[in-house]
Design a protein around this motif. Structure first.
Motif, PDB file in Angstrom:
ATOM      1  N   UNK A 200     -80.340 -33.779 -18.271  1.00 30.06           N
ATOM      2  CA  UNK A 200     -79.005 -34.044 -17.703  1.00 30.06           C
ATOM      3  C   UNK A 200     -78.117 -32.821 -17.921  1.00 30.06           C
ATOM      4  N   UNK A 201     -77.432 -32.301 -16.887  1.00 26.81           N
ATOM      5  CA  UNK A 201     -76.574 -31.133 -17.083  1.00 26.81           C
ATOM      6  C   UNK A 201     -75.400 -31.468 -17.989  1.00 26.81           C
ATOM      7  N   UNK A 202     -74.868 -30.437 -18.627  1.00 26.69           N
ATOM      8  CA  UNK A 202     -73.727 -30.639 -19.525  1.00 26.69           C
ATOM      9  C   UNK A 202     -72.490 -30.978 -18.711  1.00 26.69           C
ATOM     10  N   UNK A 203     -71.461 -31.495 -19.408  1.00 24.85           N
ATOM     11  CA  UNK A 203     -70.217 -31.813 -18.723  1.00 24.85           C
ATOM     12  C   UNK A 203     -69.601 -30.568 -18.106  1.00 24.85           C
ATOM     13  N   UNK A 204     -69.697 -29.427 -18.847  1.00 26.76           N
ATOM     14  CA  UNK A 204     -69.130 -28.194 -18.318  1.00 26.76           C
ATOM     15  C   UNK A 204     -69.812 -27.799 -17.017  1.00 26.76           C
ATOM     16  N   UNK A 205     -71.153 -27.936 -16.946  1.00 33.18           N
ATOM     17  CA  UNK A 205     -71.886 -27.580 -15.742  1.00 33.18           C
ATOM     18  C   UNK A 205     -71.513 -28.512 -14.597  1.00 33.18           C
ATOM     19  N   UNK A 206     -71.434 -29.815 -14.902  1.00 34.80           N
ATOM     20  CA  UNK A 206     -71.099 -30.779 -13.857  1.00 34.80           C
ATOM     21  C   UNK A 206     -69.729 -30.496 -13.262  1.00 34.80           C
TER      22      UNK A 206
ATOM     23  N   UNK B 106     -61.959 -27.855 -17.986  1.00 34.42           N
ATOM     24  CA  UNK B 106     -62.525 -28.125 -19.307  1.00 34.42           C
ATOM     25  C   UNK B 106     -63.419 -29.351 -19.221  1.00 34.42           C
ATOM     26  N   UNK B 107     -64.319 -29.508 -20.166  1.00 31.75           N
ATOM     27  CA  UNK B 107     -65.178 -30.688 -20.188  1.00 31.75           C
ATOM     28  C   UNK B 107     -64.339 -31.938 -20.368  1.00 31.75           C
ATOM     29  N   UNK B 108     -64.747 -33.022 -19.697  1.00 27.11           N
ATOM     30  CA  UNK B 108     -63.991 -34.266 -19.791  1.00 27.11           C
ATOM     31  C   UNK B 108     -63.939 -34.780 -21.215  1.00 27.11           C
ATOM     32  N   UNK B 109     -64.959 -34.463 -22.001  1.00 31.35           N
ATOM     33  CA  UNK B 109     -64.980 -34.938 -23.375  1.00 31.35           C
ATOM     34  C   UNK B 109     -64.274 -34.025 -24.348  1.00 31.35           C
TER      35      UNK B 109
ATOM     36  N   UNK C 258     -70.716 -41.498 -26.957  1.00 34.90           N
ATOM     37  CA  UNK C 258     -71.620 -40.593 -27.677  1.00 34.90           C
ATOM     38  C   UNK C 258     -72.620 -41.380 -28.506  1.00 34.90           C
ATOM     39  N   UNK C 259     -72.191 -42.497 -29.077  1.00 33.51           N
ATOM     40  CA  UNK C 259     -73.091 -43.306 -29.892  1.00 33.51           C
ATOM     41  C   UNK C 259     -74.176 -43.983 -29.081  1.00 33.51           C
ATOM     42  N   UNK C 260     -74.009 -44.002 -27.773  1.00 40.28           N
ATOM     43  CA  UNK C 260     -75.016 -44.622 -26.886  1.00 40.28           C
ATOM     44  C   UNK C 260     -75.654 -43.600 -25.950  1.00 40.28           C
ATOM     45  N   UNK C 261     -75.418 -42.324 -26.244  1.00 42.96           N
ATOM     46  CA  UNK C 261     -75.952 -41.234 -25.429  1.00 42.96           C
ATOM     47  C   UNK C 261     -75.567 -41.426 -23.969  1.00 42.96           C
ATOM     48  N   UNK C 262     -74.323 -41.856 -23.760  1.00 45.39           N
ATOM     49  CA  UNK C 262     -73.822 -42.121 -22.415  1.00 45.39           C
ATOM     50  C   UNK C 262     -72.880 -41.005 -21.994  1.00 45.39           C
ATOM     51  N   UNK C 263     -73.162 -40.386 -20.877  1.00 47.17           N
ATOM     52  CA  UNK C 263     -72.299 -39.358 -20.327  1.00 47.17           C
ATOM     53  C   UNK C 263     -71.069 -40.044 -19.728  1.00 47.17           C
TER      54      UNK C 263
END
Length: 331
Positions: free
Chosen positions: A1-7, A17-20, A54-59
């Motif tokens: 899965x691409x990173x937030x920055x890439x998306x 900036x990354x949404x997170x 993050x605790x559920x590995x959910x983007x």
């Protein structure tokens, strides 16, 4: 899965900036007209959502309404560390409202296509109910009397604080944001200016009692500093060290004075209790709903009605007014 920055840097999307990231959340908050207190609350709300993801590995950029529903059920069913009980439906609804605004910001920036909160199952909140413990007019009188009887170096400030809450029905955030420079006069009225909810600059009249309490406090404060009142600057309500009074100190003050006044529910009271009492007393004295709404800075009259604890009093049933008018017509 691409990173937030890439998306967020895919073709056709702006570089963001990354949404997170903290930078993105701060950009969202800066875009809103919010008080510092609301800003802090929203920041915590978004951080909690991102931590849950993050605790559920959910983007978070791929979250759906099903994920938001699962998060809401988590909030409703998990005891909090502070109170040991799950959050109330109203608090969960507020958190989801903040989250929805956050996602709306993402949609406007074309970082995502749809807001997942929009289709989520939000808790039903009774708009006719408020969990705030209210005060009767007699209890407000007793609280003011306790403030008058207060002693010590902060007694004058405490009297001014309670008078402003009781007579103007201010939000605690509005109260503690007041500055000495906000005091003024307008068409023969003593007045106070402040930034209300939604970033709106508002002006309210000071009652003779509130004006006297504020004047007495400022005179004592100026004398202690070897200044004239006109030379005072900075926050209107300050601590012994000169720092701005915070909301926690106001909460403690209301409860201490309520306890000394013998008010049974003192341990559950808050500054907001005086705001509710203001609305109820104003309506009971015949002040039109529109005027109370304007005074309290409510955009929606339904909010004002919820603050009016006496609205279900059958003495105010319009049936009586209609019957009386009919009786007058019949002579």
């Amino acid at each position: 899965m691409p990173s937030l920055e890439v998306m967020l840097r895919e073709p056709g999307r702006p570089a963001l900036p990354a949404a997170g990231s903290a930078e993105f959340t701060e950009a969202w908050l800066t875009n809103r007209r919010l008080s510092a207190h609301t800003r802090d609350a929203y920041r915590r709300d978004i951080t909690d959502w991102l931590t849950w993801c993050a605790g559920r590995d959910l983007d978070p950029l791929r979250a759906t309404f099903l994920d938001v529903n699962a998060y809401a059920r988590h909030l409703e069913g998990t005891p909090t560390a502070r109170g040991g009980r799950p959050l109330s439906p109203a608090t969960v609804a507020r958190r989801l409202s903040a989250l929805s605004s956050w996602y709306d910001f993402l949609v406007k920036l074309r970082a995502i296509d749809t807001n997942p909160v929009a289709a989520a199952d939000r808790p039903r909140v009774d708009r006719d109910h408020s969990a705030t413990v209210g005060l009767t007019p007699q209890e407000v009188d007793a609280l003011l009397a306790a403030a008058e009887a207060d002693t010590g170096p902060t007694a004058a400030r405490n009297r001014a604080t309670i008078a402003l809450l009781a007579d103007l029905g201010l939000r605690v955030g509005e109260l503690i944001s007041l500055n000495v420079a906000d005091l003024g006069t307008e068409r023969g009225h003593r007045s106070i200016r402040f930034v209300g909810k939604g970033g709106k600059v508002r002006r309210r009249a000071l009652t003779p009692g509130a004006a006297h309490a504020v004047d007495t406090y400022l005179a004592a404060r100026a004398a202690a500093q070897g200044l004239s009142v006109s030379e005072l600057t900075g926050p209107l309500l300050v601590t012994a060290s000169g720092a701005r009074l915070d909301r926690h100190a106001v909460f403690r003050l209301v409860r201490r004075l309520a306890r000394e006044a013998g008010i049974p529910a003192w341990a559950k009271l808050s500054p907001h209790s005086l705001r509710h009492a203001f609305a109820t007393a104003a309506r009971a004295e015949g002040v039109p709903l529109e005027d109370v709404q304007d005074a309290m800075g409510h955009a929606d009259p339904r909010t004002t009605r919820r603050y009016d604890r006496d609205r279900h009093n059958l003495d105010r049933d319009p049936a009586y007014a209609i019957w009386a008018a009919r009786a007058r017509r019949r002579g």
